[in-house]
Design a protein around this motif. Structure first.
Motif, PDB file in Angstrom:
ATOM      1  N   GLU A 148       0.814  -1.211   0.000  1.00  0.00           N
ATOM      2  CA  GLU A 148       0.000   0.000   0.000  1.00  0.00           C
ATOM      3  C   GLU A 148       0.851   1.266   0.000  1.00  0.00           C
ATOM      4  OE1 GLU A 148      -2.547  -0.318   3.361  1.00  0.00           O
ATOM      5  OE2 GLU A 148      -3.889  -1.800   2.420  1.00  0.00           O
ATOM      6  N   GLN A 149       2.122   1.143   0.411  1.00  0.00           N
ATOM      7  CA  GLN A 149       2.991   2.319   0.510  1.00  0.00           C
ATOM      8  C   GLN A 149       3.887   2.516  -0.706  1.00  0.00           C
ATOM      9  OE1 GLN A 149       4.899   2.670   4.526  1.00  0.00           O
ATOM     10  NE2 GLN A 149       3.815   0.742   4.899  1.00  0.00           N
ATOM     11  N   VAL A 150       3.854   1.566  -1.642  1.00  0.00           N
ATOM     12  CA  VAL A 150       4.774   1.624  -2.790  1.00  0.00           C
ATOM     13  C   VAL A 150       4.469   2.832  -3.667  1.00  0.00           C
ATOM     14  CG1 VAL A 150       5.458   0.474  -4.922  1.00  0.00           C
ATOM     15  CG2 VAL A 150       5.228  -0.848  -2.806  1.00  0.00           C
ATOM     16  N   ALA A 151       5.521   3.591  -3.991  1.00  0.00           N
ATOM     17  CA  ALA A 151       5.386   4.749  -4.871  1.00  0.00           C
ATOM     18  C   ALA A 151       6.394   4.739  -6.014  1.00  0.00           C
ATOM     19  CB  ALA A 151       5.543   6.042  -4.068  1.00  0.00           C
ATOM     20  N   ALA A 152       7.473   3.966  -5.887  1.00  0.00           N
ATOM     21  CA  ALA A 152       8.523   3.969  -6.901  1.00  0.00           C
ATOM     22  C   ALA A 152       9.295   2.658  -6.820  1.00  0.00           C
ATOM     23  CB  ALA A 152       9.469   5.155  -6.704  1.00  0.00           C
ATOM     24  N   PHE A 153      10.183   2.455  -7.788  1.00  0.00           N
ATOM     25  CA  PHE A 153      10.995   1.240  -7.789  1.00  0.00           C
ATOM     26  C   PHE A 153      12.412   1.555  -8.241  1.00  0.00           C
ATOM     27  CE2 PHE A 153       9.605   1.494 -12.172  1.00  0.00           C
ATOM     28  CZ  PHE A 153      10.676   1.012 -12.897  1.00  0.00           C
ATOM     29  N   HIS A 154      13.313   0.662  -7.859  1.00  0.00           N
ATOM     30  CA  HIS A 154      14.699   0.722  -8.333  1.00  0.00           C
ATOM     31  C   HIS A 154      15.122  -0.693  -8.686  1.00  0.00           C
ATOM     32  CE1 HIS A 154      18.885   1.844  -8.769  1.00  0.00           C
ATOM     33  NE2 HIS A 154      19.213   0.847  -7.979  1.00  0.00           N
ATOM     34  N   LEU A 155      15.648  -0.867  -9.892  1.00  0.00           N
ATOM     35  CA  LEU A 155      16.038  -2.192 -10.359  1.00  0.00           C
ATOM     36  C   LEU A 155      17.539  -2.228 -10.559  1.00  0.00           C
ATOM     37  CD1 LEU A 155      14.962  -4.965 -11.286  1.00  0.00           C
ATOM     38  CD2 LEU A 155      14.860  -4.043 -13.599  1.00  0.00           C
ATOM     39  N   ASP A 156      18.188  -3.217  -9.963  1.00  0.00           N
ATOM     40  CA  ASP A 156      19.625  -3.415 -10.100  1.00  0.00           C
ATOM     41  C   ASP A 156      19.855  -4.881 -10.424  1.00  0.00           C
ATOM     42  OD1 ASP A 156      22.353  -3.414 -10.042  1.00  0.00           O
ATOM     43  OD2 ASP A 156      22.567  -2.943  -7.920  1.00  0.00           O
ATOM     44  N   GLY A 157      19.959  -5.181 -11.724  1.00  0.00           N
ATOM     45  CA  GLY A 157      20.108  -6.571 -12.140  1.00  0.00           C
ATOM     46  C   GLY A 157      18.873  -7.378 -11.792  1.00  0.00           C
ATOM     47  N   GLU A 158      19.031  -8.376 -10.951  1.00  0.00           N
ATOM     48  CA  GLU A 158      17.909  -9.232 -10.547  1.00  0.00           C
ATOM     49  C   GLU A 158      17.367  -8.856  -9.174  1.00  0.00           C
ATOM     50  OE1 GLU A 158      19.128 -13.285 -10.938  1.00  0.00           O
ATOM     51  OE2 GLU A 158      19.145 -13.200 -13.131  1.00  0.00           O
ATOM     52  N   VAL A 159      17.723  -7.662  -8.711  1.00  0.00           N
ATOM     53  CA  VAL A 159      17.237  -7.176  -7.414  1.00  0.00           C
ATOM     54  C   VAL A 159      16.279  -6.014  -7.665  1.00  0.00           C
ATOM     55  CG1 VAL A 159      17.862  -6.151  -5.201  1.00  0.00           C
ATOM     56  CG2 VAL A 159      19.356  -7.863  -6.252  1.00  0.00           C
ATOM     57  N   LEU A 160      15.046  -6.154  -7.202  1.00  0.00           N
ATOM     58  CA  LEU A 160      14.022  -5.127  -7.360  1.00  0.00           C
ATOM     59  C   LEU A 160      13.685  -4.561  -5.987  1.00  0.00           C
ATOM     60  CD1 LEU A 160      11.849  -3.598  -8.992  1.00  0.00           C
ATOM     61  CD2 LEU A 160      10.347  -5.597  -8.667  1.00  0.00           C
ATOM     62  N   THR A 161      13.862  -3.255  -5.836  1.00  0.00           N
ATOM     63  CA  THR A 161      13.559  -2.592  -4.572  1.00  0.00           C
ATOM     64  C   THR A 161      12.342  -1.697  -4.775  1.00  0.00           C
ATOM     65  OG1 THR A 161      15.919  -2.553  -4.033  1.00  0.00           O
ATOM     66  CG2 THR A 161      14.474  -1.130  -2.736  1.00  0.00           C
ATOM     67  N   LEU A 162      11.329  -1.876  -3.943  1.00  0.00           N
ATOM     68  CA  LEU A 162      10.131  -1.041  -3.988  1.00  0.00           C
ATOM     69  C   LEU A 162      10.229  -0.008  -2.880  1.00  0.00           C
ATOM     70  CD1 LEU A 162       7.341  -3.677  -4.750  1.00  0.00           C
ATOM     71  CD2 LEU A 162       8.910  -2.492  -6.309  1.00  0.00           C
ATOM     72  N   LEU A 163       9.946   1.253  -3.236  1.00  0.00           N
ATOM     73  CA  LEU A 163      10.184   2.382  -2.348  1.00  0.00           C
ATOM     74  C   LEU A 163       8.878   3.103  -2.028  1.00  0.00           C
ATOM     75  CD1 LEU A 163      13.138   3.805  -4.465  1.00  0.00           C
ATOM     76  CD2 LEU A 163      13.337   2.242  -2.517  1.00  0.00           C
ATOM     77  N   ASP A 164       8.839   3.743  -0.860  1.00  0.00           N
ATOM     78  CA  ASP A 164       7.692   4.573  -0.533  1.00  0.00           C
ATOM     79  C   ASP A 164       7.905   5.988  -1.076  1.00  0.00           C
ATOM     80  OD1 ASP A 164       9.401   5.891   1.235  1.00  0.00           O
ATOM     81  OD2 ASP A 164       8.536   4.982   3.038  1.00  0.00           O
ATOM     82  N   ALA A 165       6.979   6.899  -0.777  1.00  0.00           N
ATOM     83  CA  ALA A 165       7.046   8.249  -1.329  1.00  0.00           C
ATOM     84  C   ALA A 165       8.259   9.022  -0.836  1.00  0.00           C
ATOM     85  CB  ALA A 165       5.770   9.011  -0.980  1.00  0.00           C
ATOM     86  N   ASP A 166       8.855   8.597   0.276  1.00  0.00           N
ATOM     87  CA  ASP A 166      10.049   9.242   0.812  1.00  0.00           C
ATOM     88  C   ASP A 166      11.341   8.597   0.320  1.00  0.00           C
ATOM     89  OD1 ASP A 166       8.579  11.094   2.357  1.00  0.00           O
ATOM     90  OD2 ASP A 166       8.275   9.582   3.916  1.00  0.00           O
ATOM     91  N   GLY A 167      11.211   7.603  -0.568  1.00  0.00           N
ATOM     92  CA  GLY A 167      12.389   6.926  -1.095  1.00  0.00           C
ATOM     93  C   GLY A 167      12.949   5.858  -0.188  1.00  0.00           C
ATOM     94  N   GLU A 168      12.180   5.456   0.833  1.00  0.00           N
ATOM     95  CA  GLU A 168      12.622   4.418   1.754  1.00  0.00           C
ATOM     96  C   GLU A 168      12.152   3.048   1.279  1.00  0.00           C
ATOM     97  OE1 GLU A 168      14.598   4.954   4.324  1.00  0.00           O
ATOM     98  OE2 GLU A 168      14.633   7.105   3.936  1.00  0.00           O
ATOM     99  N   THR A 169      12.975   2.021   1.469  1.00  0.00           N
ATOM    100  CA  THR A 169      12.646   0.675   1.015  1.00  0.00           C
ATOM    101  C   THR A 169      11.517   0.078   1.836  1.00  0.00           C
ATOM    102  OG1 THR A 169      14.912   0.279   0.292  1.00  0.00           O
ATOM    103  CG2 THR A 169      13.541  -1.666   0.671  1.00  0.00           C
ATOM    104  N   VAL A 170      10.505  -0.454   1.142  1.00  0.00           N
ATOM    105  CA  VAL A 170       9.417  -1.157   1.826  1.00  0.00           C
ATOM    106  C   VAL A 170       9.411  -2.641   1.464  1.00  0.00           C
ATOM    107  CG1 VAL A 170       7.945   0.851   2.125  1.00  0.00           C
ATOM    108  CG2 VAL A 170       7.729  -0.513   0.045  1.00  0.00           C
ATOM    109  N   LEU A 171       9.932  -2.970   0.277  1.00  0.00           N
ATOM    110  CA  LEU A 171      10.007  -4.376  -0.152  1.00  0.00           C
ATOM    111  C   LEU A 171      11.287  -4.581  -0.963  1.00  0.00           C
ATOM    112  CD1 LEU A 171       6.350  -5.098  -1.330  1.00  0.00           C
ATOM    113  CD2 LEU A 171       7.581  -6.435   0.381  1.00  0.00           C
ATOM    114  N   ASP A 172      11.929  -5.693  -0.684  1.00  0.00           N
ATOM    115  CA  ASP A 172      13.154  -6.086  -1.380  1.00  0.00           C
ATOM    116  C   ASP A 172      12.877  -7.439  -2.029  1.00  0.00           C
ATOM    117  OD1 ASP A 172      15.810  -6.328  -2.172  1.00  0.00           O
ATOM    118  OD2 ASP A 172      16.416  -7.209  -0.264  1.00  0.00           O
ATOM    119  N   LEU A 173      12.965  -7.512  -3.356  1.00  0.00           N
ATOM    120  CA  LEU A 173      12.592  -8.719  -4.085  1.00  0.00           C
ATOM    121  C   LEU A 173      13.733  -9.207  -4.955  1.00  0.00           C
ATOM    122  CD1 LEU A 173       9.964  -6.434  -4.503  1.00  0.00           C
ATOM    123  CD2 LEU A 173       8.854  -8.655  -4.618  1.00  0.00           C
TER     124      LEU A 173
END
Length: 238
Positions: free
Chosen positions: A210-235
């Motif tokens: 519910e807090q996801v606002a953005a993502f960052h992808l580094d190879g096979e690592v997907l980081t989902l970020l909240d509106a403040d740029g803090e990690t909420v999910l690491d996949l």
């Protein structure tokens, strides 16, 4: 004479609810994404560095935009220059053509000359599609690994469909990307039953989504970020 398509009779039918990426009209450095999405009388997107938003009115083939509001972030001078050029041209828009079959949008000035060209893009960036296992979930302010028996994961396809498993709930919903922005929802869980521990983990997973606002992808690592740029999910790609 063949009957006109719904899009020809009503350009807004082909315009709204689509993410459009700029392809021509502004000199852009490689990797710079300028976008537009029309819905509910508002156009919004990425101007290159900042987000922008404006009200619009479409009638009789004329597209009129109200004052544009933007965020106020700084950035690379070349990117900011491209952003200024785009917003200037956007302010001169007075009409449009939409090619639904080719999924192309052209914005015109008052003389009817094309000034901005866009192509429709998939709802979800290609690199995000596939199955992702959950490595860490933010819970009580910390990133915590789910228990192995939870087998928590997400599956995303290019059409924007999301399915997955929290360990306690199966889930389904929708996703859309715009540059590095990620919009999820609504996400609908279906409870199948689990231990109290796994149910707590599943609740944290849903809360993180519910807090996801953005993502960052580094190879096979997907980081989902909240509106403040803090990690909420690491996949991890699975």
């Amino acid at each position: 004479m063949p009957e006109a398509t719904p899009e020809a009779r009503d350009p807004e039918a082909a315009l709204v609810g689509v993410t459009w990426h700029l392809t021509r009209g502004v000199a852009r450095r490689h990797g710079l994404v300028i976008s537009a999405r029309f819905a509910g009388g508002t156009v919004a997107g990425s101007a290159g560095v900042n987000r922008y938003r404006a009200e619009y009115d479409l009638a009789g083939g004329r597209l009129r935009l109200g004052p544009t509001a933007t965020t106020k972030m700084g950035g690379d001078p070349d990117r900011l220059a491209a952003e200024r050029d785009f917003l200037t041209l956007l302010g001169a828009v007075d009409g449009l053509t939409v090619d639904a079959s080719e999924r192309r949008l052209t914005l015109l000035d008052a003389a009817g000359d094309p000034i901005l060209w866009f192509d429709a893009v998939p709802e979800v960036a290609r690199e995000l599609t596939g199955r992702w296992s959950v490595a860490h979930v933010r819970r009580d302010g910390e990133l915590v690994a789910p228990s192995e028996r939870a087998a928590a994961h997400l599956v995303v396809d290019a059409a924007g469909s999301v399915t997955g498993f929290t360990g306690a709930d199966r889930l389904r919903g929708r996703a859309r990307t715009d540059g590095d922005r990620l919009y999820l929802g609504p996400i609908i869980p279906t409870r199948i039953g689990a231990s109290s521990e796994v149910m707590d983990e599943g609740a944290a997973f849903l809360a993180a989504l519910e807090q996801v606002a953005a993502f960052h992808l580094d190879g096979e690592v997907l980081t989902l970020l909240d509106a403040d740029g803090e990690t909420v999910l690491d996949l991890r790609w699975a």
